[in-house]
Motif scaffolding. Structure first.
Motif, PDB file in Angstrom:
ATOM      1  N   GLU A   6       5.038 -59.964  27.577  1.00 31.40           N
ATOM      2  CA  GLU A   6       5.472 -61.082  28.414  1.00 31.40           C
ATOM      3  C   GLU A   6       4.320 -62.068  28.617  1.00 31.40           C
ATOM      4  O   GLU A   6       3.149 -61.684  28.621  1.00 31.40           O
ATOM      5  CB  GLU A   6       5.946 -60.600  29.790  1.00 31.40           C
ATOM      6  N   SER A   7       4.690 -63.303  28.828  1.00 27.50           N
ATOM      7  CA  SER A   7       3.717 -64.337  29.171  1.00 27.50           C
ATOM      8  C   SER A   7       4.429 -65.425  29.973  1.00 27.50           C
ATOM      9  O   SER A   7       5.664 -65.467  30.006  1.00 27.50           O
ATOM     10  CB  SER A   7       3.075 -64.935  27.922  1.00 27.50           C
ATOM     11  N   GLY A   8       3.632 -66.274  30.610  1.00 29.25           N
ATOM     12  CA  GLY A   8       4.192 -67.422  31.312  1.00 29.25           C
ATOM     13  C   GLY A   8       4.228 -67.305  32.820  1.00 29.25           C
ATOM     14  O   GLY A   8       4.624 -68.259  33.502  1.00 29.25           O
ATOM     15  N   GLY A   9       3.829 -66.163  33.343  1.00 26.95           N
ATOM     16  CA  GLY A   9       3.805 -66.021  34.788  1.00 26.95           C
ATOM     17  C   GLY A   9       2.675 -66.818  35.417  1.00 26.95           C
ATOM     18  O   GLY A   9       1.832 -67.379  34.719  1.00 26.95           O
ATOM     19  N   GLY A  10       2.669 -66.856  36.747  1.00 28.99           N
ATOM     20  CA  GLY A  10       1.614 -67.577  37.446  1.00 28.99           C
ATOM     21  C   GLY A  10       1.997 -67.920  38.856  1.00 28.99           C
ATOM     22  O   GLY A  10       2.983 -67.405  39.397  1.00 28.99           O
ATOM     23  N   GLY A  15      10.206 -74.656  44.814  1.00 24.59           N
ATOM     24  CA  GLY A  15      10.875 -75.766  44.146  1.00 24.59           C
ATOM     25  C   GLY A  15      10.403 -76.012  42.737  1.00 24.59           C
ATOM     26  O   GLY A  15      11.008 -76.806  42.005  1.00 24.59           O
ATOM     27  N   GLY A  16       9.324 -75.354  42.342  1.00 22.90           N
ATOM     28  CA  GLY A  16       8.771 -75.541  41.010  1.00 22.90           C
ATOM     29  C   GLY A  16       9.479 -74.721  39.951  1.00 22.90           C
ATOM     30  O   GLY A  16      10.465 -74.027  40.223  1.00 22.90           O
ATOM     31  N   SER A  17       8.944 -74.814  38.731  1.00 22.98           N
ATOM     32  CA  SER A  17       9.550 -74.141  37.579  1.00 22.98           C
ATOM     33  C   SER A  17       8.496 -73.369  36.796  1.00 22.98           C
ATOM     34  O   SER A  17       7.317 -73.727  36.789  1.00 22.98           O
ATOM     35  CB  SER A  17      10.195 -75.171  36.641  1.00 22.98           C
ATOM     36  N   LEU A  18       8.971 -72.332  36.141  1.00 25.71           N
ATOM     37  CA  LEU A  18       8.164 -71.571  35.188  1.00 25.71           C
ATOM     38  C   LEU A  18       9.082 -71.125  34.058  1.00 25.71           C
ATOM     39  O   LEU A  18      10.282 -70.931  34.269  1.00 25.71           O
ATOM     40  CB  LEU A  18       7.545 -70.322  35.827  1.00 25.71           C
ATOM     41  N   ARG A  19       8.502 -70.926  32.878  1.00 25.16           N
ATOM     42  CA  ARG A  19       9.247 -70.326  31.782  1.00 25.16           C
ATOM     43  C   ARG A  19       8.506 -69.089  31.308  1.00 25.16           C
ATOM     44  O   ARG A  19       7.354 -69.173  30.866  1.00 25.16           O
ATOM     45  CB  ARG A  19       9.436 -71.292  30.614  1.00 25.16           C
ATOM     46  N   LEU A  20       9.182 -67.964  31.396  1.00 24.93           N
ATOM     47  CA  LEU A  20       8.630 -66.719  30.900  1.00 24.93           C
ATOM     48  C   LEU A  20       9.075 -66.504  29.459  1.00 24.93           C
ATOM     49  O   LEU A  20      10.189 -66.868  29.076  1.00 24.93           O
ATOM     50  CB  LEU A  20       9.108 -65.545  31.754  1.00 24.93           C
ATOM     51  N   SER A  21       8.195 -65.905  28.688  1.00 20.92           N
ATOM     52  CA  SER A  21       8.497 -65.543  27.305  1.00 20.92           C
ATOM     53  C   SER A  21       8.212 -64.063  27.106  1.00 20.92           C
ATOM     54  O   SER A  21       7.334 -63.497  27.761  1.00 20.92           O
ATOM     55  CB  SER A  21       7.647 -66.350  26.329  1.00 20.92           C
ATOM     56  N   CYS A  22       8.947 -63.462  26.215  1.00 22.68           N
ATOM     57  CA  CYS A  22       8.722 -62.060  25.863  1.00 22.68           C
ATOM     58  C   CYS A  22       8.862 -61.940  24.351  1.00 22.68           C
ATOM     59  O   CYS A  22       9.956 -62.136  23.807  1.00 22.68           O
ATOM     60  CB  CYS A  22       9.722 -61.164  26.567  1.00 22.68           C
ATOM     61  N   ALA A  91       7.512 -61.726  42.410  1.00 14.36           N
ATOM     62  CA  ALA A  91       7.638 -60.356  41.913  1.00 14.36           C
ATOM     63  C   ALA A  91       6.894 -60.235  40.591  1.00 14.36           C
ATOM     64  O   ALA A  91       6.461 -61.245  40.012  1.00 14.36           O
ATOM     65  CB  ALA A  91       9.109 -59.998  41.697  1.00 14.36           C
ATOM     66  N   VAL A  92       6.777 -59.013  40.117  1.00 15.89           N
ATOM     67  CA  VAL A  92       6.381 -58.784  38.733  1.00 15.89           C
ATOM     68  C   VAL A  92       7.660 -58.789  37.899  1.00 15.89           C
ATOM     69  O   VAL A  92       8.614 -58.072  38.222  1.00 15.89           O
ATOM     70  CB  VAL A  92       5.634 -57.452  38.567  1.00 15.89           C
ATOM     71  N   VAL A 111       4.766 -63.311  38.926  1.00 22.65           N
ATOM     72  CA  VAL A 111       5.224 -64.634  39.349  1.00 22.65           C
ATOM     73  C   VAL A 111       5.070 -64.698  40.858  1.00 22.65           C
ATOM     74  O   VAL A 111       5.601 -63.851  41.589  1.00 22.65           O
ATOM     75  CB  VAL A 111       6.692 -64.874  38.954  1.00 22.65           C
ATOM     76  N   THR A 112       4.314 -65.687  41.319  1.00 16.56           N
ATOM     77  CA  THR A 112       4.088 -65.872  42.745  1.00 16.56           C
ATOM     78  C   THR A 112       4.534 -67.276  43.136  1.00 16.56           C
ATOM     79  O   THR A 112       4.058 -68.257  42.557  1.00 16.56           O
ATOM     80  CB  THR A 112       2.620 -65.672  43.117  1.00 16.56           C
ATOM     81  N   VAL A 113       5.452 -67.343  44.090  1.00 11.78           N
ATOM     82  CA  VAL A 113       5.951 -68.629  44.568  1.00 11.78           C
ATOM     83  C   VAL A 113       5.450 -68.809  45.996  1.00 11.78           C
ATOM     84  O   VAL A 113       5.868 -68.114  46.915  1.00 11.78           O
ATOM     85  CB  VAL A 113       7.487 -68.686  44.525  1.00 11.78           C
TER      86      VAL A 113
END
Length: 115
Positions: A6-10, A15-22, A91-92, A111-113
């Protein structure tokens, strides 16, 4: 050995966005139902979204309309686009690959919001 990476966390503001990849290796990716799960501190791991080998989609109610799962069989990769993120999405996040009775897991990405 099967690998799901997995990648893309942070860290992202509400209100923001993220895209996770696996990215998967050493499996016939197109045969597998792929999924994303998450586990928050002190809670059980829960399903977020799945996409079957045939493209059928399933989402947890709390993420419907905000998250989108997709897959690219040519790249052996599954994605999770997360929009309108909320603190309770913290969460993880784990990628999964399932075919019949066989299930594989990735190592997880945080992923931390938070503001």
């Amino acid at each position: 050995q099967v690998q799901l990476v997995e990648s893309g966390g942070g860290l992202v503001q509400p209100g923001g966005s993220l895209r996770l990849s696996c990215a998967a290796s050493r499996i016939i990716f197109s045969f597998y139902d792929m999924g994303w799960y998450r586990q928050a501190p002190g809670k059980q791991r829960e399903l977020v979204a799945t996409i079957s080998s045939g493209g059928n989609l399933n989402y947890q109610d709390s993420v419907k309309g905000r998250f989108t799962i997709s897959r690219d069989n040519a790249k052996n990769t599954v994605y999770l686009q997360m929009n309108s993120l909320k603190p309770e999405d913290t969460a993880v996040y784990y990628c999964s690959a399932r075919h019949l009775a066989t299930m594989y897991w990735g190592q997880g990405t945080q992923v931390t919001v938070s503001s």
